[in-house]
Design a protein around this motif. Structure first.
Motif, PDB file in Angstrom:
ATOM      1  N   ILE A  62       3.975   1.802   6.808  1.00 37.98           N
ATOM      2  CA  ILE A  62       4.979   2.721   6.287  1.00 37.98           C
ATOM      3  C   ILE A  62       5.419   2.499   4.956  1.00 37.98           C
ATOM      4  N   ASN A  63       5.144   1.048   4.343  1.00 36.88           N
ATOM      5  CA  ASN A  63       5.468   0.556   2.965  1.00 36.88           C
ATOM      6  C   ASN A  63       4.662   0.978   2.054  1.00 36.88           C
ATOM      7  N   LEU A  64       3.468   1.335   2.420  1.00 38.46           N
ATOM      8  CA  LEU A  64       2.347   1.660   1.575  1.00 38.46           C
ATOM      9  C   LEU A  64       2.923   2.417   0.152  1.00 38.46           C
ATOM     10  N   LYS A  65       2.633   1.842  -0.816  1.00 40.56           N
ATOM     11  CA  LYS A  65       2.779   2.739  -2.204  1.00 40.56           C
ATOM     12  C   LYS A  65       1.584   3.199  -2.776  1.00 40.56           C
ATOM     13  N   LYS A  66       0.610   2.523  -2.927  1.00 36.19           N
ATOM     14  CA  LYS A  66      -0.811   2.807  -3.451  1.00 36.19           C
ATOM     15  C   LYS A  66      -1.943   2.656  -2.471  1.00 36.19           C
ATOM     16  N   LEU A  67      -2.640   3.728  -2.489  1.00 36.37           N
ATOM     17  CA  LEU A  67      -3.664   3.654  -1.638  1.00 36.37           C
ATOM     18  C   LEU A  67      -4.964   4.006  -2.438  1.00 36.37           C
ATOM     19  N   CYS A  68      -5.916   3.163  -2.795  1.00 34.91           N
ATOM     20  CA  CYS A  68      -7.054   3.401  -3.638  1.00 34.91           C
ATOM     21  C   CYS A  68      -8.323   3.176  -2.804  1.00 34.91           C
ATOM     22  N   LYS A 114       3.181 -10.597   6.043  1.00 31.00           N
ATOM     23  CA  LYS A 114       4.105 -10.591   4.840  1.00 31.00           C
ATOM     24  C   LYS A 114       3.451 -10.202   3.518  1.00 31.00           C
ATOM     25  N   LEU A 115       1.769  -9.807   3.899  1.00 27.21           N
ATOM     26  CA  LEU A 115       1.158  -9.469   2.858  1.00 27.21           C
ATOM     27  C   LEU A 115       1.641  -7.804   2.318  1.00 27.21           C
ATOM     28  N   LYS A 116       1.638  -8.070   0.875  1.00 27.72           N
ATOM     29  CA  LYS A 116       1.844  -6.929   0.036  1.00 27.72           C
ATOM     30  C   LYS A 116       1.073  -6.386  -0.782  1.00 27.72           C
ATOM     31  N   LEU A 117       0.012  -7.117  -1.215  1.00 25.29           N
ATOM     32  CA  LEU A 117      -1.302  -6.663  -1.861  1.00 25.29           C
ATOM     33  C   LEU A 117      -2.410  -7.077  -1.465  1.00 25.29           C
ATOM     34  N   LEU A 118      -3.304  -5.967  -1.094  1.00 23.68           N
ATOM     35  CA  LEU A 118      -4.696  -6.564  -0.587  1.00 23.68           C
ATOM     36  C   LEU A 118      -5.758  -5.746  -1.413  1.00 23.68           C
ATOM     37  N   ASN A 119      -6.594  -6.685  -2.152  1.00 26.68           N
ATOM     38  CA  ASN A 119      -7.767  -6.280  -2.825  1.00 26.68           C
ATOM     39  C   ASN A 119      -9.044  -6.336  -2.361  1.00 26.68           C
ATOM     40  N   ILE A 120      -9.819  -5.615  -1.791  1.00 29.37           N
ATOM     41  CA  ILE A 120     -10.808  -5.809  -1.265  1.00 29.37           C
ATOM     42  C   ILE A 120     -11.989  -4.763  -1.739  1.00 29.37           C
ATOM     43  N   SER A 121     -11.952  -4.502  -3.007  1.00 27.17           N
ATOM     44  CA  SER A 121     -12.800  -3.731  -3.840  1.00 27.17           C
ATOM     45  C   SER A 121     -14.266  -4.379  -4.194  1.00 27.17           C
ATOM     46  N   GLY A 122     -15.047  -3.527  -4.497  1.00 30.82           N
ATOM     47  CA  GLY A 122     -16.564  -4.208  -4.984  1.00 30.82           C
ATOM     48  C   GLY A 122     -17.042  -4.873  -3.821  1.00 30.82           C
ATOM     49  N   ASN A 123     -17.059  -4.473  -2.676  1.00 28.83           N
ATOM     50  CA  ASN A 123     -17.743  -5.187  -1.535  1.00 28.83           C
ATOM     51  C   ASN A 123     -18.782  -4.485  -0.936  1.00 28.83           C
ATOM     52  N   LEU A 124     -19.090  -4.598   0.551  1.00 26.21           N
ATOM     53  CA  LEU A 124     -20.129  -4.057   1.300  1.00 26.21           C
ATOM     54  C   LEU A 124     -19.368  -3.479   2.551  1.00 26.21           C
ATOM     55  N   LEU A 125     -18.141  -3.164   2.473  1.00 23.54           N
ATOM     56  CA  LEU A 125     -17.483  -2.867   3.914  1.00 23.54           C
ATOM     57  C   LEU A 125     -17.825  -1.293   4.543  1.00 23.54           C
ATOM     58  N   LEU A 126     -18.140  -1.333   5.525  1.00 19.31           N
ATOM     59  CA  LEU A 126     -18.374   0.043   6.150  1.00 19.31           C
ATOM     60  C   LEU A 126     -17.134   0.300   7.049  1.00 19.31           C
ATOM     61  N   SER A 127     -16.282  -0.468   7.288  1.00 24.41           N
ATOM     62  CA  SER A 127     -14.958   0.028   7.915  1.00 24.41           C
ATOM     63  C   SER A 127     -13.902  -1.210   7.734  1.00 24.41           C
ATOM     64  N   LEU A 128     -12.600  -0.516   8.053  1.00 23.26           N
ATOM     65  CA  LEU A 128     -11.483  -1.657   7.975  1.00 23.26           C
ATOM     66  C   LEU A 128     -11.145  -1.899   9.438  1.00 23.26           C
ATOM     67  N   PRO A 129     -10.866  -3.248   9.757  1.00 23.65           N
ATOM     68  CA  PRO A 129     -10.318  -3.451  10.942  1.00 23.65           C
ATOM     69  C   PRO A 129      -9.203  -2.765  11.382  1.00 23.65           C
ATOM     70  N   LYS A 130      -8.907  -2.168  12.719  1.00 28.48           N
ATOM     71  CA  LYS A 130      -7.752  -1.667  13.203  1.00 28.48           C
ATOM     72  C   LYS A 130      -6.676  -2.521  13.059  1.00 28.48           C
ATOM     73  N   THR A 131      -6.820  -3.817  13.125  1.00 28.08           N
ATOM     74  CA  THR A 131      -5.747  -4.758  13.000  1.00 28.08           C
ATOM     75  C   THR A 131      -4.979  -4.670  11.677  1.00 28.08           C
ATOM     76  N   ILE A 132      -5.355  -4.255  10.683  1.00 31.41           N
ATOM     77  CA  ILE A 132      -4.898  -3.975   9.263  1.00 31.41           C
ATOM     78  C   ILE A 132      -3.612  -3.386   9.462  1.00 31.41           C
ATOM     79  N   GLU A 133      -3.365  -2.484  10.626  1.00 30.15           N
ATOM     80  CA  GLU A 133      -2.152  -1.797  10.645  1.00 30.15           C
ATOM     81  C   GLU A 133      -0.878  -2.464  10.907  1.00 30.15           C
ATOM     82  N   ASN A 134      -1.142  -3.843  11.541  1.00 29.98           N
ATOM     83  CA  ASN A 134      -0.098  -4.638  11.630  1.00 29.98           C
ATOM     84  C   ASN A 134       0.641  -5.352  10.519  1.00 29.98           C
ATOM     85  N   CYS A 135      -0.275  -5.248   9.135  1.00 28.69           N
ATOM     86  CA  CYS A 135       0.203  -5.792   7.944  1.00 28.69           C
ATOM     87  C   CYS A 135       1.405  -4.728   7.509  1.00 28.69           C
TER      88      CYS A 135
END
Length: 363
Positions: free
Chosen positions: A164-170, A118-139
């Motif tokens: 497919i519902n993503l409206k903003k990708l930063c 059910k997640l609609k907004l995810l803000n993970i900016s300003g961290n030390l991430l090298l990659s995103l988990p593939k499971t994020i595609e299930n959101c």
């Protein structure tokens, strides 16, 4: 006397009926009151909750067994010192709609984030991430993903096929070299911010982004040298920022963008359109590119083809080819290419072989 005895009896009967009615009505009121209280309590238990733990200098998230994690709709844990998020915690936030984790020390995102359907907004900016988990595609309900100011080098390959519902990708201020091919399948995307990266190119099939209104790929500096022709087919595009790159030529198709209101191209060494046209504004640029599509600005001489050079010679031995032309082919001046003149090779270059269907080669 008889009348006097009957009257008191009637009065007593009336008083008894009145008392019974009042007791009955009072019981009804108390019952309704209890029902109302129980309904309110039930609604309070099921109502969505907002948990805000931002700006508390937390090194880890507090564990409280009395909190119903499934009832939380918004969780804000930004501006802390968190280095990781427990997998078990994320997996229980099944009704979460908004998750804000910006400005921490996170090295990774838990794989259980894929449970947040059910997640609609995810803000993970300003961290030390090298990659995103593939499971994020299930959101698949995700509408906004903010991953600015990290150390990302890539995005999951199939991210565009699933979100497919993503409206903003930063994803600005990272180290991303290429956007995945699936990005062109984000048909609901309205904003794509990929500035301050290491982008070498953009996907070719951008015309599928029919709802894209803002595209910012500025400040990729020495890396981005070319835009795909499909940029001119973004029918909803209002704003295009390609400033401070290595672009020398804008695609002619940009002249077809009817809704384009803002175009930023400074910081490039543009040849087409020339600087004097760019200085006149977006209207002049679009007009120039439209005219170029119609061939009005194509004054460059046509390049001579390789076959044309050979056709002008009476033989393929190289004897009659001018010296400067031989040098263009990389053939030394003191040597002829007699081997090409042999019957075997002449047969390979015959019109019948070159122009015949594929069945000719299978015989």
């Amino acid at each position: 006397m008889r009348m006097e005895l009957v009257e008191p009896r009637r009065q007593q009967q009336r008083q008894e009926e009145k008392g019974a009615f009042e007791r009955k009505s009072s019981r009804g009121k108390s019952t309704r009151r209890k029902m109302t209280i129980s309904i309110v309590e039930e609604e309070e238990e099921e109502s969505p909750k907002i948990v805000d733990l931002s700006g508390m200098s937390l090194d880890s998230l507090p564990v409280n067994p009395t909190i119903n994690l499934g009832a939380i709709s918004k969780l804000h844990i930004s501006n802390n010192n968190l280095q990781s998020i427990p997998e078990s915690l994320t997996a229980r936030l099944l009704n979460l709609v908004e998750l804000d984790m910006h400005s921490n020390q996170l090295n990774s995102i838990p794989n259980s984030i894929g449970c947040l359907s059910k997640l609609k907004l995810l803000n993970i900016s300003g961290n030390l991430l090298l990659s995103l988990p593939k499971t994020i595609e299930n959101c698949r309900s995700l509408e906004e993903l903010n991953a600015n100011f990290n150390m990302l080098t890539h995005l999951p390959d199939t991210i565009g096929f699933e979100l497919i519902n993503l409206k903003k990708l930063c994803i600005n201020s990272n180290k991303i070299a290429y956007l995945p091919y699936s990005t062109s399948h984000l048909t609901n995307l309205r904003v794509l911010d990929a500035r301050l990266n290491c982008l070498r190119s953009l996907p070719d099939d951008l015309e599928n982004l029919i709802n894209l209104e803002i595209l910012n790929v500025s400040q990729n500096f020495q890396y981005l040298s070319k835009l795909p022709y499909s940029v001119g087919f973004l029918i909803s595009l209002h704003e295009l920022d390609v400033s401070y790159n290595k672009i020398t030529e804008l695609p002619d198709s940009i002249g077809c963008l009817k809704k384009l209101q803002k175009l930023s191209v400074e910081g490039n060494r543009l040849v087409s359109p020339p600087p004097e046209v760019v200085e006149q504004g977006i209207r002049a640029v679009k007009q120039y590119l439209c005219e170029k599509i119609n061939g009005m600005h194509d004054k460059s001489p046509k390049k001579k083809s390789w076959f044309g050079k050979l056709a002008r010679c009476s033989t393929f031995s190289g004897a009659n080819i001018p010296r400067d032309d031989r040098e263009d082919f990389g053939v030394p001046s003191n040597r002829t290419i007699d081997v090409i003149a042999s019957p075997r090779f002449m047969g390979m270059l015959s019109p019948r072989r070159l122009l015949s269907p594929k069945t000719y080669f299978s015989k």
